[in-house]
Design a protein around this motif. Structure first.
Motif, PDB file in Angstrom:
ATOM      1  N   LYS A 293      35.792  40.885  30.240  1.00  0.00           N
ATOM      2  CA  LYS A 293      36.914  41.000  31.176  1.00  0.00           C
ATOM      3  C   LYS A 293      38.227  40.818  30.434  1.00  0.00           C
ATOM      4  O   LYS A 293      38.313  40.116  29.436  1.00  0.00           O
ATOM      5  CB  LYS A 293      36.798  39.949  32.279  1.00  0.00           C
ATOM      6  CG  LYS A 293      35.637  40.179  33.220  1.00  0.00           C
ATOM      7  CD  LYS A 293      35.652  39.184  34.363  1.00  0.00           C
ATOM      8  CE  LYS A 293      34.510  39.477  35.326  1.00  0.00           C
ATOM      9  NZ  LYS A 293      34.506  38.547  36.482  1.00  0.00           N
ATOM     10  N   ASN A 336      38.176  44.302  37.224  1.00  0.00           N
ATOM     11  CA  ASN A 336      38.384  43.710  38.536  1.00  0.00           C
ATOM     12  C   ASN A 336      38.821  44.746  39.548  1.00  0.00           C
ATOM     13  O   ASN A 336      39.610  45.645  39.235  1.00  0.00           O
ATOM     14  CB  ASN A 336      39.448  42.605  38.464  1.00  0.00           C
ATOM     15  CG  ASN A 336      38.971  41.407  37.654  1.00  0.00           C
ATOM     16  OD1 ASN A 336      37.779  41.113  37.626  1.00  0.00           O
ATOM     17  ND2 ASN A 336      39.896  40.728  37.004  1.00  0.00           N
ATOM     18  N   GLU A 338      40.773  44.089  41.843  1.00  0.00           N
ATOM     19  CA  GLU A 338      42.213  43.831  41.934  1.00  0.00           C
ATOM     20  C   GLU A 338      42.972  44.698  40.941  1.00  0.00           C
ATOM     21  O   GLU A 338      44.065  45.197  41.231  1.00  0.00           O
ATOM     22  CB  GLU A 338      42.489  42.348  41.640  1.00  0.00           C
ATOM     23  CG  GLU A 338      43.959  41.956  41.619  1.00  0.00           C
ATOM     24  CD  GLU A 338      44.585  41.913  42.999  1.00  0.00           C
ATOM     25  OE1 GLU A 338      45.827  41.808  43.069  1.00  0.00           O
ATOM     26  OE2 GLU A 338      43.847  41.982  43.995  1.00  0.00           O
ATOM     27  N   GLU A 386      36.711  32.985  41.950  1.00  0.00           N
ATOM     28  CA  GLU A 386      36.409  34.413  42.002  1.00  0.00           C
ATOM     29  C   GLU A 386      36.096  34.866  43.427  1.00  0.00           C
ATOM     30  O   GLU A 386      36.433  35.980  43.826  1.00  0.00           O
ATOM     31  CB  GLU A 386      35.228  34.731  41.082  1.00  0.00           C
ATOM     32  CG  GLU A 386      35.554  34.614  39.598  1.00  0.00           C
ATOM     33  CD  GLU A 386      34.386  34.999  38.711  1.00  0.00           C
ATOM     34  OE1 GLU A 386      33.269  35.205  39.254  1.00  0.00           O
ATOM     35  OE2 GLU A 386      34.583  35.105  37.487  1.00  0.00           O
ATOM     36  N   GLN A 389      39.338  35.264  45.160  1.00  0.00           N
ATOM     37  CA  GLN A 389      39.973  36.502  44.676  1.00  0.00           C
ATOM     38  C   GLN A 389      39.345  37.716  45.360  1.00  0.00           C
ATOM     39  O   GLN A 389      40.038  38.666  45.736  1.00  0.00           O
ATOM     40  CB  GLN A 389      39.812  36.612  43.166  1.00  0.00           C
ATOM     41  CG  GLN A 389      40.403  37.867  42.544  1.00  0.00           C
ATOM     42  CD  GLN A 389      41.912  37.901  42.650  1.00  0.00           C
ATOM     43  OE1 GLN A 389      42.595  36.989  42.171  1.00  0.00           O
ATOM     44  NE2 GLN A 389      42.458  38.927  43.267  1.00  0.00           N
ATOM     45  N   ARG A 390      38.022  37.688  45.514  1.00  0.00           N
ATOM     46  CA  ARG A 390      37.334  38.798  46.187  1.00  0.00           C
ATOM     47  C   ARG A 390      37.828  38.965  47.619  1.00  0.00           C
ATOM     48  O   ARG A 390      38.144  40.083  48.068  1.00  0.00           O
ATOM     49  CB  ARG A 390      35.820  38.554  46.187  1.00  0.00           C
ATOM     50  CG  ARG A 390      35.009  39.661  46.879  1.00  0.00           C
ATOM     51  CD  ARG A 390      33.565  39.246  47.060  1.00  0.00           C
ATOM     52  NE  ARG A 390      33.390  38.214  48.057  1.00  0.00           N
ATOM     53  CZ  ARG A 390      33.286  38.432  49.362  1.00  0.00           C
ATOM     54  NH1 ARG A 390      33.354  39.671  49.832  1.00  0.00           N
ATOM     55  NH2 ARG A 390      33.125  37.423  50.215  1.00  0.00           N
TER      56      ARG A 390
END
Length: 441
Positions: A293, A336, A338, A386, A389-390
């Motif tokens: 990542k 990601n 995002e 995480e 964030q999802r």
């Protein structure tokens, strides 16, 4: 009318091939200086050839004839290299696949010359070795022997030159493009890694390579990543591939002459477009191999989005390749969701899906993109940060759908998606016009 146009094109193509063949047959009767001039003219003809014309000229028979002329000293070796390097360069740039050279006696001559030059204990002819290695790798589509590995050090040495002159830049470009012609054949890291990293880092600081030279250096490294996961750290975090390519794509989007105005330019691929396509094809494999990542992915996605919009209405092939890159990025778990949102991939997809006329390849790719994104947004994460964030990314995407009025688009394609997947799975392609199913979108 259609038959007349096809006939005109056939005559035009035939005349190009015949002109080249005629000049080639005259080489053995020319003095050395005139040979060089004639080969220069032949190289200009090569630049104009399409794939079919190129394949019709560069046959095993032609390569064998050239080998015979060299053997009989009717064709000076330096002049032969001048022709073969240019032909090989065009072949590699345009990704033309031919197996003809592999079966020629000229191929055997070059393998022998490389082995002999490499085996010298006294001073080697580095220039000759470099040129022979370039010709060999450019023209050989099946470099399955151990011989190409002997070329790696030689070509890297040529590419490591740091003088800021056009001649040195062109030499480095030729060497790096030949190097990445090795493809996905495994090369030991000790033979290349420190040198290729130095080449890339030096360019990042001094911008000494051509655009094609820089792309070729990265392509070689990514081809090795395909078979060697250990390179992930160097490519992602040390050399900053995503950041660098994102910048390159933005620059290409601005500098490519998308709207060709001259009649002779219509239908031709300019060098910038060919290099841009090479970047996008490299990304297709990169997203399939990358395992680390990195926050720089959003910038890379943004670069693809730049190109996608710039090519709108001008280059469907490049736009389709951008879609492939979006799809692979959405599939890759290290990118990601995002980043896809910030980079503009989601916006680009929605914009395309609302067009009155739709391209089959792009729509199928975008539907796959949405399935990948949807699946990932539905997967709960074990890590608390995480998971938050999802949820936040999912909320942002649904807000965008509502704000931009994309609900009808999503609903319209919901029923179509299963049909498309089944159709493609069983037939490999759609035999229908997708617009028939999307008239009300």
């Amino acid at each position: 009318m259609r038959n007349e146009c096809m006939s005109d094109n056939f005559v035009q193509n035939l005349s190009l091939r015949d002109k080249f063949s005629k000049m080639f047959s005259e080489l053995e009767h020319c003095p050395e200086s005139e040979q060089k001039q004639k080969i220069g003219e032949m190289n200009e003809i090569i630049d104009e050839m399409n794939v079919e014309e190129f394949k019709s000229v560069f046959t095993t028979r032609m390569f064998n004839k050239m080998d015979k002329l060299i053997e009989e000293k009717k064709l000076q070796l330096g002049n032969a290299i001048l022709l073969l390097k240019h032909a090989g360069f065009c072949k590699a740039l345009k990704r033309i696949w031919i197996e003809e050279f592999e079966y020629s006696t000229l191929n055997e001559r070059f393998k022998k010359m490389i082995a002999e030059e490499e085996g010298k204990k006294d001073e080697k002819n580095e220039k000759l070795l470099t040129e022979i290695c370039e010709c060999y790798l450019y023209l050989n589509d099946r470099t399955i022997s151990r011989l190409p590995y002997a070329c790696v050090t030689c070509l890297l040495k040529a590419a490591l030159k740091k003088e800021e002159s056009k001649e040195v830049q062109e030499e480095a470009e030729m060497a790096l493009l030949a190097l990445c012609s090795i493809g996905e054949n495994f090369v030991e890291q000790k033979l290349y890694l420190s040198d290729i990293k130095e080449i890339i880092k030096y360019h990042q600081e001094h911008r000494n390579l051509t655009r094609l030279g820089y792309q070729s250096a990265w392509q070689f490294l990514n081809d090795q990543l395909f078979i060697d996961d250990c390179l992930n750290g160097e490519i992602v975090n040390e050399l900053h591939f995503a950041r660098e390519v994102g910048k390159e794509l933005e620059e290409f989007a601005k500098c490519v002459d998308w709207k060709k105005e001259k009649e002779e330019e219509m239908g031709k691929e300019m060098k910038e477009e060919l290099v841009l396509m090479r970047w996008l094809q490299t990304l297709e494999f990169y997203f399939g191999c990358c395992r680390l990542k990195n926050e720089e992915f959003a910038g890379l996605i943004g670069g693809i989005a730049w190109v996608y919009r710039a090519a709108k209405g001008n280059n469907g092939v490049i736009r389709n390749q951008c879609v492939v890159a979006f799809e692979k990025a959405a599939e890759n778990r290290t990118v990601n969701v995002e980043g896809l949102l910030k980079g503009g991939a989601v916006d680009a997809v929605f914009e395309e899906m609302q067009q009155p006329t739709l391209n089959i390849d792009r729509v199928c790719g975008f539907l796959q993109f949405f399935e990948n994104v949807s699946n990932r947004l539905e997967e709960k994460m074990d890590d608390e940060m995480e998971e938050e964030q999802r949820k936040e990314t999912k909320r942002k995407i649904f807000e965008k759908i509502e704000e931009e009025g994309y609900e009808d688009t999503v609903t319209s394609y919901h029923g179509l998606f299963h049909f498309l997947k089944v159709k493609i799975f069983y037939s490999g392609a759609l035999s229908v016009d997708i617009s028939d199913y999307c008239e009300n979108v």
